[in-house]
Design an enzyme around this catalytic site. Structure first.
Site, PDB file in Angstrom:
ATOM      1  N   GLY A 270      46.472  26.214   0.197  1.00  0.00           N
ATOM      2  CA  GLY A 270      47.538  25.948  -0.768  1.00  0.00           C
ATOM      3  C   GLY A 270      47.696  24.472  -1.071  1.00  0.00           C
TER       4      GLY A 270
ATOM      5  N   ASN B  16      62.718  15.726   6.073  1.00  0.00           N
ATOM      6  CA  ASN B  16      63.046  16.368   4.800  1.00  0.00           C
ATOM      7  C   ASN B  16      64.553  16.427   4.583  1.00  0.00           C
ATOM      8  OD1 ASN B  16      60.473  16.636   3.969  1.00  0.00           O
ATOM      9  ND2 ASN B  16      60.353  18.860   4.112  1.00  0.00           N
TER      10      ASN B  16
ATOM     11  N   GLY C 280      46.952  22.710   2.479  1.00  0.00           N
ATOM     12  CA  GLY C 280      45.599  22.940   3.011  1.00  0.00           C
ATOM     13  C   GLY C 280      44.520  22.336   2.132  1.00  0.00           C
TER      14      GLY C 280
ATOM     15  N   CYS D   3      60.080  23.058  -0.399  1.00  0.00           N
ATOM     16  CA  CYS D   3      60.404  22.719   0.994  1.00  0.00           C
ATOM     17  C   CYS D   3      61.820  22.250   1.285  1.00  0.00           C
ATOM     18  CB  CYS D   3      59.401  21.691   1.492  1.00  0.00           C
ATOM     19  SG  CYS D   3      57.752  22.400   1.579  1.00  0.00           S
TER      20      CYS D   3
ATOM     21  N   ASN E 263      52.138  29.323   4.430  1.00  0.00           N
ATOM     22  CA  ASN E 263      53.506  29.194   3.950  1.00  0.00           C
ATOM     23  C   ASN E 263      54.523  29.663   4.991  1.00  0.00           C
ATOM     24  OD1 ASN E 263      51.787  31.297   3.092  1.00  0.00           O
ATOM     25  ND2 ASN E 263      53.403  32.215   1.869  1.00  0.00           N
TER      26      ASN E 263
HETATM   27  P1  NAD Z   1      51.127  27.522  -0.235  1.00  0.00           P
HETATM   28  O1  NAD Z   1      51.916  28.742  -0.489  1.00  0.00           O
HETATM   29  O2  NAD Z   1      50.694  26.670  -1.371  1.00  0.00           O
HETATM   30  O3  NAD Z   1      49.808  27.907   0.593  1.00  0.00           O
HETATM   31  C1  NAD Z   1      49.811  28.718   1.726  1.00  0.00           C
HETATM   32  C2  NAD Z   1      48.558  29.583   1.696  1.00  0.00           C
HETATM   33  O4  NAD Z   1      48.431  30.276   2.945  1.00  0.00           O
HETATM   34  C3  NAD Z   1      48.560  30.667   0.621  1.00  0.00           C
HETATM   35  O5  NAD Z   1      47.453  30.478  -0.232  1.00  0.00           O
HETATM   36  C4  NAD Z   1      48.458  31.992   1.404  1.00  0.00           C
HETATM   37  O6  NAD Z   1      47.661  32.960   0.756  1.00  0.00           O
HETATM   38  C5  NAD Z   1      47.811  31.528   2.687  1.00  0.00           C
HETATM   39  N1  NAD Z   1      48.054  32.420   3.848  1.00  0.00           N
HETATM   40  C6  NAD Z   1      49.250  32.864   4.318  1.00  0.00           C
HETATM   41  N2  NAD Z   1      49.061  33.595   5.422  1.00  0.00           N
HETATM   42  C7  NAD Z   1      47.724  33.646   5.660  1.00  0.00           C
HETATM   43  C8  NAD Z   1      46.925  34.254   6.665  1.00  0.00           C
HETATM   44  N3  NAD Z   1      47.481  34.930   7.655  1.00  0.00           N
HETATM   45  N4  NAD Z   1      45.588  34.106   6.573  1.00  0.00           N
HETATM   46  C9  NAD Z   1      45.028  33.400   5.567  1.00  0.00           C
HETATM   47  N5  NAD Z   1      45.733  32.789   4.595  1.00  0.00           N
HETATM   48  C10 NAD Z   1      47.075  32.904   4.645  1.00  0.00           C
HETATM   49  O7  NAD Z   1      51.984  26.652   0.806  1.00  0.00           O
HETATM   50  P2  NAD Z   1      52.014  25.055   0.932  1.00  0.00           P
HETATM   51  O8  NAD Z   1      52.878  24.475  -0.117  1.00  0.00           O
HETATM   52  O9  NAD Z   1      50.627  24.566   1.093  1.00  0.00           O
HETATM   53  O10 NAD Z   1      52.811  24.887   2.307  1.00  0.00           O
HETATM   54  C11 NAD Z   1      52.237  25.251   3.532  1.00  0.00           C
HETATM   55  C12 NAD Z   1      53.112  24.721   4.659  1.00  0.00           C
HETATM   56  O11 NAD Z   1      53.134  23.290   4.615  1.00  0.00           O
HETATM   57  C13 NAD Z   1      54.569  25.151   4.607  1.00  0.00           C
HETATM   58  O12 NAD Z   1      55.046  25.336   5.913  1.00  0.00           O
HETATM   59  C14 NAD Z   1      55.274  23.978   3.973  1.00  0.00           C
HETATM   60  O13 NAD Z   1      56.626  23.875   4.376  1.00  0.00           O
HETATM   61  C15 NAD Z   1      54.490  22.812   4.518  1.00  0.00           C
HETATM   62  N6  NAD Z   1      54.472  21.606   3.670  1.00  0.00           N
HETATM   63  C16 NAD Z   1      54.308  21.718   2.323  1.00  0.00           C
HETATM   64  C17 NAD Z   1      54.235  20.579   1.533  1.00  0.00           C
HETATM   65  C18 NAD Z   1      54.067  20.664   0.043  1.00  0.00           C
HETATM   66  O14 NAD Z   1      54.112  19.622  -0.591  1.00  0.00           O
HETATM   67  N7  NAD Z   1      53.851  21.820  -0.552  1.00  0.00           N
HETATM   68  C19 NAD Z   1      54.292  19.320   2.137  1.00  0.00           C
HETATM   69  C20 NAD Z   1      54.440  19.235   3.517  1.00  0.00           C
HETATM   70  C21 NAD Z   1      54.518  20.391   4.278  1.00  0.00           C
HETATM   71  C1  UGA Z   2      58.957  16.424  -0.128  1.00  0.00           C
HETATM   72  C2  UGA Z   2      58.884  15.173   0.767  1.00  0.00           C
HETATM   73  O1  UGA Z   2      59.032  14.015  -0.050  1.00  0.00           O
HETATM   74  C3  UGA Z   2      57.559  15.108   1.516  1.00  0.00           C
HETATM   75  O2  UGA Z   2      57.556  14.003   2.403  1.00  0.00           O
HETATM   76  C4  UGA Z   2      57.382  16.394   2.305  1.00  0.00           C
HETATM   77  O3  UGA Z   2      56.142  16.394   2.967  1.00  0.00           O
HETATM   78  C5  UGA Z   2      57.452  17.580   1.367  1.00  0.00           C
HETATM   79  O4  UGA Z   2      58.736  17.571   0.673  1.00  0.00           O
HETATM   80  C6  UGA Z   2      57.401  18.910   2.054  1.00  0.00           C
HETATM   81  O5  UGA Z   2      57.678  19.010   3.232  1.00  0.00           O
HETATM   82  O6  UGA Z   2      57.102  19.845   1.317  1.00  0.00           O
HETATM   83  P1  UGA Z   2      57.969  17.105  -2.487  1.00  0.00           P
HETATM   84  O7  UGA Z   2      58.983  18.182  -2.410  1.00  0.00           O
HETATM   85  O8  UGA Z   2      56.568  17.467  -2.796  1.00  0.00           O
HETATM   86  O9  UGA Z   2      57.918  16.295  -1.093  1.00  0.00           O
HETATM   87  O10 UGA Z   2      58.403  16.013  -3.574  1.00  0.00           O
HETATM   88  P2  UGA Z   2      59.556  14.896  -3.593  1.00  0.00           P
HETATM   89  O11 UGA Z   2      59.009  13.695  -4.227  1.00  0.00           O
HETATM   90  O12 UGA Z   2      60.198  14.728  -2.280  1.00  0.00           O
HETATM   91  O13 UGA Z   2      60.607  15.535  -4.599  1.00  0.00           O
HETATM   92  C7  UGA Z   2      61.382  16.664  -4.252  1.00  0.00           C
HETATM   93  C8  UGA Z   2      62.455  16.874  -5.297  1.00  0.00           C
HETATM   94  O14 UGA Z   2      63.438  15.843  -5.217  1.00  0.00           O
HETATM   95  C9  UGA Z   2      61.936  16.846  -6.735  1.00  0.00           C
HETATM   96  O15 UGA Z   2      62.570  17.836  -7.491  1.00  0.00           O
HETATM   97  C10 UGA Z   2      62.321  15.460  -7.220  1.00  0.00           C
HETATM   98  O16 UGA Z   2      62.479  15.386  -8.604  1.00  0.00           O
HETATM   99  C11 UGA Z   2      63.646  15.282  -6.505  1.00  0.00           C
HETATM  100  N1  UGA Z   2      64.030  13.858  -6.349  1.00  0.00           N
HETATM  101  C12 UGA Z   2      63.253  12.996  -5.658  1.00  0.00           C
HETATM  102  C13 UGA Z   2      65.227  13.430  -6.906  1.00  0.00           C
HETATM  103  O17 UGA Z   2      65.965  14.216  -7.512  1.00  0.00           O
HETATM  104  N2  UGA Z   2      65.578  12.118  -6.760  1.00  0.00           N
HETATM  105  C14 UGA Z   2      64.826  11.228  -6.075  1.00  0.00           C
HETATM  106  O18 UGA Z   2      65.217  10.047  -5.982  1.00  0.00           O
HETATM  107  C15 UGA Z   2      63.619  11.684  -5.510  1.00  0.00           C
END
Ligand code: NAD
Ligand code: UGA
Length: 447
Positions: free
Chosen positions: A12, A224, A15, A276, A91
């Protein structure tokens, strides 16, 4: 311990980009990203212009390393078996049913990964929590791994990801810090060292911090929560600014220039979105309640409540403009939760648009990166909860456009909800509500 093969479960937003950067920076390691979603894997292996994740700079890295030392595959078991190190980047959404529904994290995807790893492994592995997890999840994972495989030794590390979407590649290249939590046992420290060795290929060693597992798990939720708290703080101040004639941007600048406060994350907005912030804070609130810390739980819960309040505040601004006569067309500019991503999960645009549609307004919607299919899914998923009929893009009520100019043609009100650069300058006679403070022309209302 020399790592030659890495497997990442979950292709995702985390990853895909994270493993692309590891593959780029560690040419001697073979990295395989696996996912149970075959269609997603096909897209990762397909046309570079249609990768499942849009991130500036990602396309170029994938072009460089794909099928050299970065592979995308749906053969999960095979990849687990051949790897010494396995990242779980699946996820962890908010639970929708059972104990803790609406608050706690749904750990079923992580748990099924752990079971899968245990069932197919034939030798020892380092298993890494990349997903964001509640504190002490590593204990649960350890129990699952032991239950299904008593022969192999699994060392569990917590290595939360801090990248933000839209700047993921830049964040991965120049991380403020890399956090690794591990057991204090000899094998635990050996595993920590193996992961430190990987990151130290491009991250300065003083930015790689090692802690115990629980500190690492909690630090991710805490980071976060603190970031989201700043947004709710400035958004709550923006309401006072409106009442008093103060200017939110000026206040944010004056406040942020104090180096103890800092200038980041003080931009007022229609409320934070993304997959998140909300889920991680709810998770923290649930954790506090679990330990009977009700005052602390309420403190963090307020961050979410202000976010919802801010979204409804924007809806009321539109109401104010139409003076209860809900005839007329509104253009929503921006569906992604922030610029430079195609991700719309929990975007404020979904909640604001849904409220406006339910109130009887007609909407045009335009976003440069979010597909029509995704926009309709977002609205209809929310609508399903209320048993409302599904929207289609051809109805008079809702039109989704592929270009900015078409979307604003003949509209009465333009509501800017995402800060895409192309929304800074355009010509229109419509009344403009700018929730991102980016539009350069005359505005009816700005935050
Ligand atoms: P995502 O939904 O984009 O991707 C997760 C993927 O995992 C999906 O494609 C799903 O099909 C796959 N999956 C789930 N269970 C599975 C299994 N058992 N076997 C194989 N594949 C499987 O999620 P994401 O945004 O990449 O987030 C993943 C994690 O990272 C979450 O815990 C999230 O909180 C954290 N995180 C996300 C961000 C972000 O910016 N999106 C940033 C930091 C941390
Ligand atoms: C956020 C964190 O910034 C990352 O460090 C973290 O890894 C990630 O969550 C996660 O755990 O998923 P992200 O959600 O991708 O990252 O993007 P941000 O830039 O944090 O923005 C989040 C939301 O806050 C957006 O809707 C953005 O528009 C809003 N935002 C951000 C504001 O409204 N004001 C600001 O000053 C900054």
């Amino acid at each position: 311990m020399k790592i030659k093969n890495i497997c990442c479960i979950g292709a995702g937003y985390v990853g895909g980009p994270t493993m692309a950067v590891i593959a780029l920076k560690c040419p001697d390691i073979n990295v395989t990203v696996v996912d149970m979603n075959k269609e997603k894997i096909e897209k990762w292996n397909g046309d570079l212009d249609y990768l499942p994740v849009y991130e500036p700079g990602l396309r170029e890295i994938i072009a460089q390393v794909r099928n050299k030392n970065l592979f995308f595959s749906d053969k999960i078991d095979e990849s687990i078996q051949k790897s010494e190190m396995i990242f779980m980047a699946v996820n962890t959404p908010t639970k929708t049913e059972g104990q803790g529904a609406g608050m706690a994290a749904d750990l079923s995807f992580v748990e099924s990964c752990a079971k899968n790893i245990a069932l197919v492994s034939k030798n020892d592995k380092i298993v890494i929590e990349k997903s964001t997890l509640p504190v002490r999840t590593a204990e649960k994972i350890k129990t699952i791994l032991k239950k299904y495989n008593n022969e192999c030794h699994f060392e569990i590390l917590s290595n939360p990801e801090f990248l933000a979407e839209g700047s993921a590649i830049e964040d991965l290249f120049k991380s403020d810090r890399v956090l690794i939590g591990g057991d204090t046992t000899t094998s635990g420290q050996k595993a920590v060292k193996a992961l430190v060795n990987i990151y130290s290929n491009w991250i300065p060693i003083d930015k790689i911090i090692t802690t115990n597992v629980w500190s690492s798990e909690l630090s991710k939720l805490a980071s976060n929560a603190m970031l989201a708290q700043r947004i709710s703080s400035i958004n709550s101040l923006s309401v006072i600014c409106e009442k008093t004639g103060a200017n939110t941007v000026e206040v944010a600048k004056a406040v942020g220039m104090d180096h103890r406060i800092g200038s980041y994350f003080l931009s007022p907005s229609p409320g934070f979105g993304g997959s998140c912030f909300q889920k991680d804070i709810l998770n923290l609130v649930y954790l506090c309640e679990h330990y009977g810390l009700n005052e602390v739980a309420e403190f963090w819960h307020q961050v979410i409540k202000i976010n919802n309040y801010q979204r409804m505040r924007i809806v009321h601004k539109v109401e104010e403009l139409f003076k209860k006569d809900r005839k007329g067309r509104i253009t929503i500019l921006g569906w992604a939760f922030k610029k430079n991503t195609n991700d719309s999960r929990e975007s404020s645009s979904i909640y604001i648009s849904n409220s406006l549609l339910n109130m009887g307004y007609k909407l045009n919607i335009y976003d440069p990166k979010v597909t029509e299919e995704r926009i309709l899914d977002d609205l209809n998923n929310l609508n399903k909860i209320n048993n409302n009929p599904a929207y289609t893009s051809t109805s008079d009520k809702l039109q989704i456009y592929n270009s900015l100019n078409e979307s604003i043609n003949g509209t009465d009100v333009i509501l800017i909800l995402t800060e895409w650069d192309e929304f800074k300058n355009f010509e229109s006679d419509a009344k403009i509500i700018d929730t991102r403070n980016i539009y350069n022309g005359n505005k009816y209302f700005k935050l």
